[in-house]
Design an enzyme around this catalytic site. Sequence first.
Site, PDB file in Angstrom:
ATOM      1  N   HIS A 134      40.846  45.018  43.352  1.00  0.00           N
ATOM      2  CA  HIS A 134      40.191  43.682  43.340  1.00  0.00           C
ATOM      3  C   HIS A 134      39.746  42.999  42.403  1.00  0.00           C
ATOM      4  O   HIS A 134      38.507  43.755  41.956  1.00  0.00           O
ATOM      5  CB  HIS A 134      39.496  43.659  44.734  1.00  0.00           C
ATOM      6  N   HIS A 135      39.818  41.586  42.268  1.00  0.00           N
ATOM      7  CA  HIS A 135      38.881  41.142  41.075  1.00  0.00           C
ATOM      8  C   HIS A 135      38.958  41.630  39.523  1.00  0.00           C
ATOM      9  O   HIS A 135      38.197  41.480  38.649  1.00  0.00           O
ATOM     10  CB  HIS A 135      37.514  40.864  41.496  1.00  0.00           C
TER      11      HIS A 135
END
Length: 225
Positions: A134-135
Amino acid sequence: MECVLYGVGSPFVEDVREALVRLGWTVRGGVANIETGFRPARFAPIVGRDEIPRDWLALPVVLPLVTPGHRWSLEREVLELGFQSFASVVDPTAIVASTTAVGEGAIVIAGAVLAAESTLGRLVCVNKAAVIGHHATVADYATLGPGCVLCGSVTVGRGAFVGAGAVVNPGVSIGANALVGSGSVVLRDVPEHALVVGNPAVVVRNGIAGYNDVSVGDPAGGTRP
Ligand SMILES: CC(C)(COP(=O)(O)OP(=O)(O)OC[C@H]1O[C@@H](n2cnc3c(N)ncnc32)[C@H](O)[C@@H]1OP(=O)(O)O)[C@@H](O)C(=O)NCCC(=O)NCCS
């Protein structure tokens, strides 16, 4: 959807073709930009760069190559020849978060996982079963090898290459045109144009051009550190 495969001299073209088959796309043909190298057996025609039919120029191009510097230089070659656009190819067996952004011309091969709020830049290549946390952000032209794992909030720089099965810890940044050896465990930021290997990964070479000794240049055209 229909496309042209430009630069068919790497066996990786067969993995890309498998993704296109699963997507139901048609390959109008391939362009062999170099005289030697691999030649795919399962689609035709394959033409040289001086023999490209004019009607192919309206189709989106896929660059089926794992070396970032090769995709970077072929992008220019393709646009100079009169092609207009690059297709993003995401294998339907990949799991892609609804919040993931995929740049023009990016290739995502079978079984990859792209987690929430991840970003792939222009002409990025994500090989089989790579996991992007994520990210995490993968900048333009970078390549992720098969089965590598980017933990959350990792940044992979422009034209960098992460080898097969490498693990990059949360929040770590890989510099532009850097090279992470296969199976490495990267705990600290990697400078641009550096080669790191091992567990924990350490810099064993500085000032490298990039994977396969070629760099992705900056927008002004430079190619070396
Ligand atoms: C990193 C890599 C590019 C280095 O290749 P190279 O430039 O020919 O460098 P060398 O083989 O001379 O290696 C330099 C040193 O790093 C070591 N090394 C190289 N790759 C290593 C790795 N993955 N893990 C641990 N050590 C490694 C070598 O043993 C050598 O050590 P030495 O100087 O003590 O003898 C290559 O080994 C690699 O890992 N490539 C990734 C391939 C890949 O993942 N492909 C995916 C297909 S898309």
